[in-house]
Design a protein around this motif. Structure first.
Motif, PDB file in Angstrom:
ATOM      1  N   UNK A 240     -17.400   3.186  31.529  1.00 28.45           N
ATOM      2  CA  UNK A 240     -18.034   3.209  30.203  1.00 28.45           C
ATOM      3  C   UNK A 240     -17.440   2.129  29.300  1.00 28.45           C
ATOM      4  N   UNK A 241     -17.736   0.912  29.696  1.00 27.78           N
ATOM      5  CA  UNK A 241     -17.070  -0.252  29.099  1.00 27.78           C
ATOM      6  C   UNK A 241     -17.442  -0.495  27.642  1.00 27.78           C
ATOM      7  N   UNK A 242     -18.547   0.100  27.178  1.00 28.66           N
ATOM      8  CA  UNK A 242     -18.934  -0.153  25.779  1.00 28.66           C
ATOM      9  C   UNK A 242     -18.344   0.886  24.819  1.00 28.66           C
ATOM     10  N   UNK A 243     -17.483   1.740  25.363  1.00 36.17           N
ATOM     11  CA  UNK A 243     -16.865   2.748  24.514  1.00 36.17           C
ATOM     12  C   UNK A 243     -16.079   2.092  23.371  1.00 36.17           C
TER      13      UNK A 243
ATOM     14  N   UNK B 145     -26.783  -7.653  21.939  1.00 38.46           N
ATOM     15  CA  UNK B 145     -27.188  -7.748  23.344  1.00 38.46           C
ATOM     16  C   UNK B 145     -26.708  -6.526  24.128  1.00 38.46           C
ATOM     17  N   UNK B 146     -25.551  -5.980  23.739  1.00 44.95           N
ATOM     18  CA  UNK B 146     -24.997  -4.830  24.457  1.00 44.95           C
ATOM     19  C   UNK B 146     -25.673  -3.514  24.064  1.00 44.95           C
ATOM     20  N   UNK B 147     -25.964  -3.370  22.778  1.00 48.09           N
ATOM     21  CA  UNK B 147     -26.360  -2.049  22.281  1.00 48.09           C
ATOM     22  C   UNK B 147     -27.854  -1.889  22.021  1.00 48.09           C
ATOM     23  N   UNK B 148     -28.602  -2.990  21.983  1.00 45.61           N
ATOM     24  CA  UNK B 148     -30.049  -2.851  21.815  1.00 45.61           C
ATOM     25  C   UNK B 148     -30.693  -2.938  23.191  1.00 45.61           C
ATOM     26  N   UNK B 149     -31.732  -2.167  23.405  1.00 48.07           N
ATOM     27  CA  UNK B 149     -32.413  -2.186  24.700  1.00 48.07           C
ATOM     28  C   UNK B 149     -33.752  -2.893  24.579  1.00 48.07           C
ATOM     29  N   UNK B 150     -34.022  -3.776  25.530  1.00 45.49           N
ATOM     30  CA  UNK B 150     -35.291  -4.509  25.481  1.00 45.49           C
ATOM     31  C   UNK B 150     -36.164  -4.099  26.649  1.00 45.49           C
ATOM     32  N   UNK B 151     -37.348  -3.653  26.321  1.00 47.46           N
ATOM     33  CA  UNK B 151     -38.257  -3.140  27.351  1.00 47.46           C
ATOM     34  C   UNK B 151     -39.249  -4.196  27.809  1.00 47.46           C
TER      35      UNK B 151
ATOM     36  N   UNK C  82     -31.350  -1.316  36.251  1.00 44.85           N
ATOM     37  CA  UNK C  82     -30.721  -2.117  35.191  1.00 44.85           C
ATOM     38  C   UNK C  82     -29.220  -1.858  35.069  1.00 44.85           C
ATOM     39  N   UNK C  83     -28.442  -2.935  35.125  1.00 39.72           N
ATOM     40  CA  UNK C  83     -26.986  -2.840  34.965  1.00 39.72           C
ATOM     41  C   UNK C  83     -26.531  -3.269  33.582  1.00 39.72           C
ATOM     42  N   UNK C  84     -27.405  -3.876  32.808  1.00 35.42           N
ATOM     43  CA  UNK C  84     -26.980  -4.455  31.533  1.00 35.42           C
ATOM     44  C   UNK C  84     -26.677  -5.937  31.683  1.00 35.42           C
TER      45      UNK C  84
ATOM     46  N   UNK D   2     -15.377   7.183   8.330  1.00 35.95           N
ATOM     47  CA  UNK D   2     -15.275   6.577   7.003  1.00 35.95           C
ATOM     48  C   UNK D   2     -15.794   5.138   6.933  1.00 35.95           C
ATOM     49  N   UNK D   3     -15.670   4.441   8.039  1.00 36.59           N
ATOM     50  CA  UNK D   3     -16.102   3.035   8.051  1.00 36.59           C
ATOM     51  C   UNK D   3     -17.214   2.882   9.082  1.00 36.59           C
ATOM     52  N   UNK D   4     -18.197   2.064   8.767  1.00 29.67           N
ATOM     53  CA  UNK D   4     -19.259   1.795   9.752  1.00 29.67           C
ATOM     54  C   UNK D   4     -18.713   0.828  10.789  1.00 29.67           C
ATOM     55  N   UNK D   5     -18.710   1.280  12.039  1.00 27.28           N
ATOM     56  CA  UNK D   5     -18.368   0.348  13.114  1.00 27.28           C
ATOM     57  C   UNK D   5     -19.625  -0.468  13.434  1.00 27.28           C
ATOM     58  N   UNK D   6     -19.458  -1.771  13.680  1.00 26.95           N
ATOM     59  CA  UNK D   6     -20.654  -2.584  13.948  1.00 26.95           C
ATOM     60  C   UNK D   6     -21.458  -2.069  15.144  1.00 26.95           C
ATOM     61  N   UNK D   7     -20.724  -1.572  16.149  1.00 25.12           N
ATOM     62  CA  UNK D   7     -21.431  -1.031  17.322  1.00 25.12           C
ATOM     63  C   UNK D   7     -22.272   0.176  16.922  1.00 25.12           C
ATOM     64  N   UNK D   8     -21.703   0.989  16.046  1.00 25.69           N
ATOM     65  CA  UNK D   8     -22.413   2.188  15.596  1.00 25.69           C
ATOM     66  C   UNK D   8     -23.669   1.799  14.820  1.00 25.69           C
TER      67      UNK D   8
END
Lengths: 582, 188
Positions: free
Chosen positions: A360-363, A403-409, A255-257, A369-375
């Motif tokens: 590491x392109x999703x860095x 789509x980037x941060x959730x994994x689908x099995x 898997x490459x993403x 202090x603030x919630x990042x959406x990715x986090x």
């Protein structure tokens, strides 16, 4: 075998014979006879939505999470016109839907009657096919044909327009077994020559990549299993479109993403640098290809698609194969094995891919202090990934981050509006998914702007006790619009902020649901667990960083190897302690 | 190809790449489309052309098999080779479409069009119009002391040529059917 009954009764009988258990709809004058029949039986559940557009999206969610056709019922005129967005959405994402619309009586058609619209004319370009039934004797046959057309070949939405007098009149019911399906029989098997050609290319490839799409999901769970077998047996890398996530597991070795405009660096670079591209059930959408002339310039391209019109539409391919993904994969595996499982040494290619991965392109730059959406999405993933989970989304930045941060099995676990990009899709879709899977966790990852487009469906969620979780990444912006304005329109933020937002917690309470607000990264895990553990619908108002941009990004008119990487990367923040690496 | 010309590089503010990569040679093709003669089938076919931005140069349609309720739509269209291939694939996937034939590439074919021309005039112009009509094998199907209606069948080029000649002689009105076409030879 034939029986006399009214047209309205025929609709219900035909649905039963087609194995339908759930219908999403909204009543009105022109469909009252059908609603009367629905009232007098218990086999088919009717879900009363709050807007016809939502009925269609709910039916889409039901269809995509089950593999069965979704069914919706709307009245004439405004009921039908409200259904148009859902029909178009299903057409572009190849989702099987059977939609019934009421119509004024046949003798009134063309008179501008009350709630009359030219539904057939309006929906002709946004359905795979549609029918106006003027004779009750032909109704049952038409419904059975409609299910056949919606579900065979490249699936899609169909519509049956039912004048009210046809619903009242008596006619002969034709059971599905007696119906002639006509000439509509799309080709599903590829020729042995084509299979041999595919295998020959696989055997020689030194820099191969699988590029898979929604066609694998639509072909059914067996196709996903065959894909996994082929990918793992060959050891080739695989990327997927937004539509195809879950066909190959995110935890899989190859898997490459996701690829495309907001796809992963390694996936896009592999597409650009490969010598063999094996497109299985994807359609070279413009969000995927970037600049056409520079799209994967040095590769041989195989394209497996059930729809001949997808071949050479955007990208010229060397080996077009028309057929059903499942059948073709099965034959390719068989022939590849029988020819001795040959393949070239691709270790140098994997080494190259590993180097791209090191980028590491999703860095992104995290914050205390603030919630990042990715986090927020990383935490959602971490806290729910082992669960029996279904994800829907709205459209925008949050959709790409999901789509980037959730994994689908597994296939059928990810419902998103890919082709049409319909804001307002995710909430009603989550309702359709939850109807089909009452015990499962169903989360709609949303932006506050998209979510407001169909927020009336809170009523539906409450009425049917559907514990759908509305995970709203609230940046008080139309985030993707704002991002484009920042990057491409001189930072002129024209109408891209959400002013006068409701208090989402109070809104939830007003409907009788639970509202949770979270703004501190330290509280996020507990808040997410509270959402998951609550037995009922939840609106989760996750206040996130307002000006976060979604990266990587291929700007339009650029090729895959000219991606913009994230601000964090550009600023060298990868090494800083606060950075969360993915 | 289209009236809309977008300059190189102007796509940078768009979500789409607007440059025209396939600006190759425009070809003219005659397609024969066999369809179920059901309500709205013509609208499906021509709606596809307008919806996807394809050209229609001419269009004829009539039921050709009354028992089988089958109609034949003959479309003359123009486009690059890619566009023509796309048109055929797109038309072919319309549910009531049975067959799509590209008569331009599937071997020799014959194309005919029928036209009616009303030519008004007296004296020498009238005589000259009649003389030319004879040369073109056009028939007179209506006549007054100041006018003729000529009927003519032939290729579209022949009809164009005749219309050109009639214009200075008093051509006041033209009706054309559009092209009907069949492949040559014994095979259907």
């Amino acid at each position: 075998m034939t029986r006399q009954m009214t047209g309205a009764k025929m609709v219900v009988q035909a649905l039963k014979d087609q194995g339908v258990d759930t219908v999403f709809g909204y009543p009105g004058g022109a469909v009252l006879p059908i609603y009367d029949e629905i009232f007098q039986q218990n086999d088919i559940r009717h879900v009363l939505v709050r807007h016809e557009q939502a009925a269609l999206h709910a039916a889409e969610g039901y269809a995509r999470s089950t593999g069965k056709p979704g069914v919706a019922l709307v009245t004439s005129g405004p009921g039908a016109t409200n259904a148009v967005t859902g029909l178009t959405d299903a057409l572009l994402d190849s989702i099987p839907l059977v939609v019934f619309s009421g119509q004024v009586p046949t003798f009134m058609i063309g008179t501008d009657g009350f709630q009359e619209a030219d539904t057939i004319g309006i929906t002709r370009p946004c359905t795979k096919h549609n029918w106006l039934v003027k004779d009750t004797d032909k109704l049952a046959e038409t419904i059975h044909q409609a299910f056949h057309v919606a579900t065979s070949g490249r699936p899609g939405p169909v519509l049956i327009d039912l004048p009210k007098d046809v619903q009242f009149a008596d006619g002969e019911y034709t059971p599905p077994t007696k119906v002639k399906m006509g000439h509509y029989k799309p080709r599903v098997k590829a020729s042995i020559e084509e299979i041999n050609d595919i295998v020959a290319l696989i055997e020689k490839a030194e820099r191969p990549v699988f590029y898979t799409g929604g066609g694998v999901i639509n072909s059914g769970p067996a196709a996903s299993m065959l894909l996994r077998e082929l990918v793992d047996a060959t050891g080739f890398p695989i990327t997927s479109t937004l539509m195809g996530l879950g066909a190959y597991p995110a935890s899989g070795k190859g898997w490459l993403g996701m690829l495309g405009m907001h796809g992963l660096y390694e996936a896009n670079m592999a597409m650009h640098g490969c010598d063999l591209m094996i497109n299985i059930g994807a359609r070279f959408d413009d969000r995927i290809t970037g600049r056409i002339q520079d799209f994967s310039p040095n590769s041989k391209k195989i394209h497996v698609d059930i729809d001949p019109s997808s071949i050479n539409k955007i990208i010229h391919v060397d080996l077009p194969v028309i057929g059903d993904v499942g059948h073709v994969l099965e034959d390719v595996l068989k022939v590849w094995k029988s020819r001795g499982r040959k393949k070239a040494d691709i270790s140098a290619w994997w080494k190259q891919i590993e180097e791209w991965r090191e980028v590491r392109c999703l860095t992104y730059k995290n914050s205390d202090t603030v919630i990042k959406p990715q986090y927020a999405l990383q935490r959602l993933e971490e806290l729910t990934k082992g669960m029996d989970r279904y994800i829907t989304t709205e459209v925008g930045q949050h959709q790409m981050w999901a789509a980037q941060f959730l994994g689908f099995e597994d296939p059928n676990r990810w419902m998103t509006s890919g082709g049409l990009g319909t804001m307002g899709y995710g909430f009603p879709a989550s309702i359709g998914v939850q109807m089909a899977h009452p015990e499962s966790l169903v989360v709609n990852v949303a932006g506050e702007a998209s979510w407001l487009m169909n927020m009336q469906e809170m009523g539906t969620a409450i009425q049917y006790r559907l514990p759908v979780k509305q995970f709203i990444l609230n940046n008080e912006r139309l985030g993707m619009v704002r991002q484009w304005q920042q990057l491409l329109h001189g930072e002129r933020y024209s109408s891209s902020w959400s002013e006068a937002l409701p208090d989402f917690v109070k809104l939830a309470e007003a409907f009788g649901a639970k509202g949770i607000q979270c703004s501190d990264p330290k509280d996020l895990d507990d808040a997410i667990m509270e959402m998951i553990n609550y037995d009922g619908p939840v609106i989760f108002d996750c206040l996130v960083e307002k000006h976060e941009n979604c990266f990587p990004m291929i700007p339009s008119g650029k090729p895959h190897n000219e991606m913009l990487l994230g601000e964090a990367y550009v600023e060298g923040a990868i090494k800083s302690d606060g950075a969360v690496l993915v | 190809m289209s009236a809309l010309r977008i300059q190189q590089g102007s796509s940078s503010h768009s979500a789409y790449d607007l440059r025209d990569y396939h600006a190759e040679v425009i070809e003219k093709h005659t397609l024969a489309v066999l369809v179920d003669n059901e309500a709205g089938v013509l609208a499906r076919v021509i709606g596809l052309f307008s919806g996807r931005g394809y050209n229609i140069e001419s269009l004829t349609v009539a039921e050709v098999d009354h028992e089988g309720h089958r109609s034949r739509i003959t479309v003359v269209t123009t486009g690059t080779r890619d566009v023509i291939e796309q048109i055929k694939a797109q038309v072919g996937r319309i549910v009531p479409v049975h067959e799509v034939h590209d008569l331009t590439v599937e071997g020799p074919s014959i194309e005919r069009e029928l036209a009616l021309f009303k030519v008004e005039g007296t004296g020498n112009n009238r005589i000259e119009a009649l003389r030319l009509a004879e040369i073109f094998r056009a028939n007179v199907v209506d006549s007054t002391l100041e006018s003729f209606v000529f009927e003519m069948t032939g290729t579209s080029e022949k009809i164009d040529a005749f219309a050109e000649l009639m214009r200075p002689l008093g051509l006041v009105e033209t009706a054309r059917t559009g092209v009907a076409a069949l492949a040559r030879g014994s095979k259907a």
